[in-house]
Design a protein around this motif. Sequence first.
Motif, mmCIF file in Angstrom:
data_model
loop_
_atom_site.group_PDB
_atom_site.id
_atom_site.type_symbol
_atom_site.label_atom_id
_atom_site.label_comp_id
_atom_site.label_asym_id
_atom_site.label_seq_id
_atom_site.Cartn_x
_atom_site.Cartn_y
_atom_site.Cartn_z
ATOM 1 N N VAL A 112 -14.589 51.203 54.749
ATOM 2 C CA VAL A 112 -15.637 51.697 55.645
ATOM 3 C C VAL A 112 -16.834 51.981 54.756
ATOM 4 N N PRO A 113 -18.003 51.306 54.985
ATOM 5 C CA PRO A 113 -18.293 50.313 56.014
ATOM 6 C C PRO A 113 -17.505 49.022 55.791
ATOM 7 N N GLY A 114 -17.675 48.030 56.675
ATOM 8 C CA GLY A 114 -16.789 46.880 56.716
ATOM 9 C C GLY A 114 -16.927 45.899 55.584
ATOM 10 N N GLY A 115 -16.609 46.324 54.391
ATOM 11 C CA GLY A 115 -16.648 45.440 53.234
ATOM 12 C C GLY A 115 -15.256 45.003 52.826
ATOM 13 N N LEU A 116 -15.189 43.870 52.134
ATOM 14 C CA LEU A 116 -13.944 43.347 51.585
ATOM 15 C C LEU A 116 -14.143 43.095 50.097
ATOM 16 N N PHE A 117 -13.256 43.654 49.287
ATOM 17 C CA PHE A 117 -13.348 43.543 47.835
ATOM 18 C C PHE A 117 -12.070 42.914 47.294
ATOM 19 N N VAL A 118 -12.190 42.269 46.137
ATOM 20 C CA VAL A 118 -11.028 41.667 45.492
ATOM 21 C C VAL A 118 -10.982 42.101 44.036
ATOM 22 N N SER A 119 -9.771 42.316 43.540
ATOM 23 C CA SER A 119 -9.541 42.635 42.132
ATOM 24 C C SER A 119 -8.557 41.628 41.562
ATOM 25 N N ARG A 120 -8.854 41.144 40.364
ATOM 26 C CA ARG A 120 -7.956 40.200 39.681
ATOM 27 C C ARG A 120 -7.294 40.847 38.475
ATOM 28 N N ASP A 121 -7.478 42.156 38.306
ATOM 29 C CA ASP A 121 -6.910 42.838 37.150
ATOM 30 C C ASP A 121 -6.138 44.100 37.562
ATOM 31 N N GLY A 122 -5.460 44.011 38.692
ATOM 32 C CA GLY A 122 -4.601 45.100 39.116
ATOM 33 C C GLY A 122 -5.317 46.310 39.663
ATOM 34 N N GLY A 123 -6.593 46.170 40.004
ATOM 35 C CA GLY A 123 -7.346 47.282 40.553
ATOM 36 C C GLY A 123 -8.213 48.012 39.555
ATOM 37 N N GLU A 124 -8.352 47.471 38.355
ATOM 38 C CA GLU A 124 -9.216 48.104 37.354
ATOM 39 C C GLU A 124 -10.691 47.851 37.650
ATOM 40 N N SER A 125 -10.997 46.703 38.252
ATOM 41 C CA SER A 125 -12.380 46.376 38.612
ATOM 42 C C SER A 125 -12.367 45.592 39.919
ATOM 43 N N TRP A 126 -13.514 45.605 40.620
ATOM 44 C CA TRP A 126 -13.584 45.027 41.953
ATOM 45 C C TRP A 126 -14.854 44.201 42.133
ATOM 46 N N GLN A 127 -14.739 43.187 42.957
ATOM 47 C CA GLN A 127 -15.881 42.341 43.289
ATOM 48 C C GLN A 127 -16.006 42.259 44.805
ATOM 49 N N LEU A 128 -17.181 42.528 45.342
ATOM 50 C CA LEU A 128 -17.433 42.409 46.765
ATOM 51 C C LEU A 128 -17.394 40.944 47.180
ATOM 52 N N ASP A 129 -16.727 40.657 48.306
ATOM 53 C CA ASP A 129 -16.789 39.314 48.868
ATOM 54 C C ASP A 129 -18.181 39.142 49.495
ATOM 55 N N GLU A 130 -19.071 38.552 48.731
ATOM 56 C CA GLU A 130 -20.460 38.440 49.140
ATOM 57 C C GLU A 130 -20.631 37.543 50.372
ATOM 58 N N THR A 131 -19.780 36.529 50.510
ATOM 59 C CA THR A 131 -19.939 35.608 51.634
ATOM 60 C C THR A 131 -19.765 36.331 52.958
ATOM 61 N N LEU A 132 -18.726 37.119 53.087
ATOM 62 C CA LEU A 132 -18.512 37.850 54.332
ATOM 63 C C LEU A 132 -19.561 38.937 54.506
ATOM 64 N N TRP A 133 -19.895 39.625 53.422
ATOM 65 C CA TRP A 133 -20.870 40.717 53.519
ATOM 66 C C TRP A 133 -22.256 40.208 53.888
ATOM 67 N N ARG A 134 -22.633 39.046 53.400
ATOM 68 C CA ARG A 134 -23.975 38.512 53.663
ATOM 69 C C ARG A 134 -24.035 37.674 54.937
ATOM 70 N N ASP A 135 -22.912 37.475 55.597
ATOM 71 C CA ASP A 135 -22.925 36.700 56.841
ATOM 72 C C ASP A 135 -23.806 37.421 57.859
ATOM 73 N N PRO A 136 -24.790 36.758 58.439
ATOM 74 C CA PRO A 136 -25.688 37.439 59.379
ATOM 75 C C PRO A 136 -24.976 38.011 60.593
ATOM 76 N N ARG A 137 -23.802 37.490 60.925
ATOM 77 C CA ARG A 137 -23.060 38.026 62.059
ATOM 78 C C ARG A 137 -22.513 39.424 61.777
ATOM 79 N N ARG A 138 -22.394 39.786 60.491
ATOM 80 C CA ARG A 138 -21.920 41.133 60.158
ATOM 81 C C ARG A 138 -22.871 42.199 60.679
ATOM 82 N N GLU A 139 -24.144 41.881 60.775
ATOM 83 C CA GLU A 139 -25.118 42.873 61.240
ATOM 84 C C GLU A 139 -24.879 43.271 62.696
ATOM 85 N N GLN A 140 -24.094 42.483 63.416
ATOM 86 C CA GLN A 140 -23.768 42.809 64.812
ATOM 87 C C GLN A 140 -22.545 43.715 64.919
ATOM 88 N N TRP A 141 -21.827 43.898 63.810
ATOM 89 C CA TRP A 141 -20.648 44.751 63.864
ATOM 90 C C TRP A 141 -21.062 46.190 64.162
#
Length: 358
Positions: A112-141
């Motif tokens: 919350v807010p509606g973001g999706l993140f991914v970690s490739r090192d067991g949760g030590e660091s995170w990267q925002l899924d920019e494609t879903l976050w920048r999708d213009p349809r997200r602004e309607q959520w």
Amino acid sequence: MTRQDRAWAATRKGLFELRRRGGAWQVERLSFVADPVTMLLPPDDSGRMLAGLNLGHFGAKLHASDDAGQTWREVTAPSFPPQPEGAEGPAWKLDQVFALERAGDAIWCGSVPGGLFVSRDGGESWQLDETLWRDPRREQWMGGGNPAPALHSICPHPTRPDELLVGVSCGGAWRTTDGGASWHLRAKGMRADFMPPELAGDENSQDPHLIARCRDQPDVLWCQHHCGIFRSADNGATWVETRALPSSFGFAVAAHPGDPDTAWFAPAVKDERRIPVDAALCVTRTRDGGKTFDVLRTGLPQQHCYDLIYRHGLAVDDSGEQLVMGSTTGGLWASGDAGDSWQTVSAHLPPIYAVKFG
């Protein structure tokens, strides 16, 4: 000890570890005493696990353990990039860790807010899924029970680690098959009767409360939606509504890991009241793909009960026989016979946000 013999309850006042001994569940250990734990990721084979905390004025935090919860240390929590001036929607700031799931060598986090993140090192660091976050349809959520949209469901495909389906309240269901590089709405057939009639079927306006996948038949998904119960047999491409008594409203759903026709729900009175029907707690279970439902009450309080089961408050183990369920008023119950009967583990825990086996 097997994964079926250990469970966890994330609560407003800490993280409780539960053990099953001699067929009975009991509380073994408490971590984060008096701190709100909003979500957890149970330990993997190495003992690695994560816990999301919401410390109010001090913000949302993430902790990791390498010894199955015996000791903990704070790690970097997911974070959003700087918010552009004038950007519409809620603040780009982590308010809550709302979902944690493993998929192959990755860990995915919904927020919350509606973001999706991914970690490739067991949760030590995170990267925002920019494609879903920048999708213009997200602004309607829009927010459902939260002031901001909430990404609460992460359903990895068990054999295709780059494929997962996520659920957003209120923003429908979305699927990626390329690890998050592209996304497609997957909410056709869901119905949002709180919208104007011409928008009730809009895929981007749907309010799934929780989505769960059948592990062994992954094309089958179950959804407890704000407006009813829905099932998909084609990996989310289309959804079919089914109805249950005493109510099709609720927040939680647990999908049987091996049987695509079996799922459990925790019904409640809709909208403003949000209490069990007739103040009597029950679980509903279908074993025929939603055609009929059993109403399971044995061992659950049937008078003066106002417990609500949150989205992540109902869990089934890998066998499909053991269930645990926790409520907003601190009731915790367990079943060893697929929900036919329930035993009280505790009647006075803090409000329970999530339960997990593992």
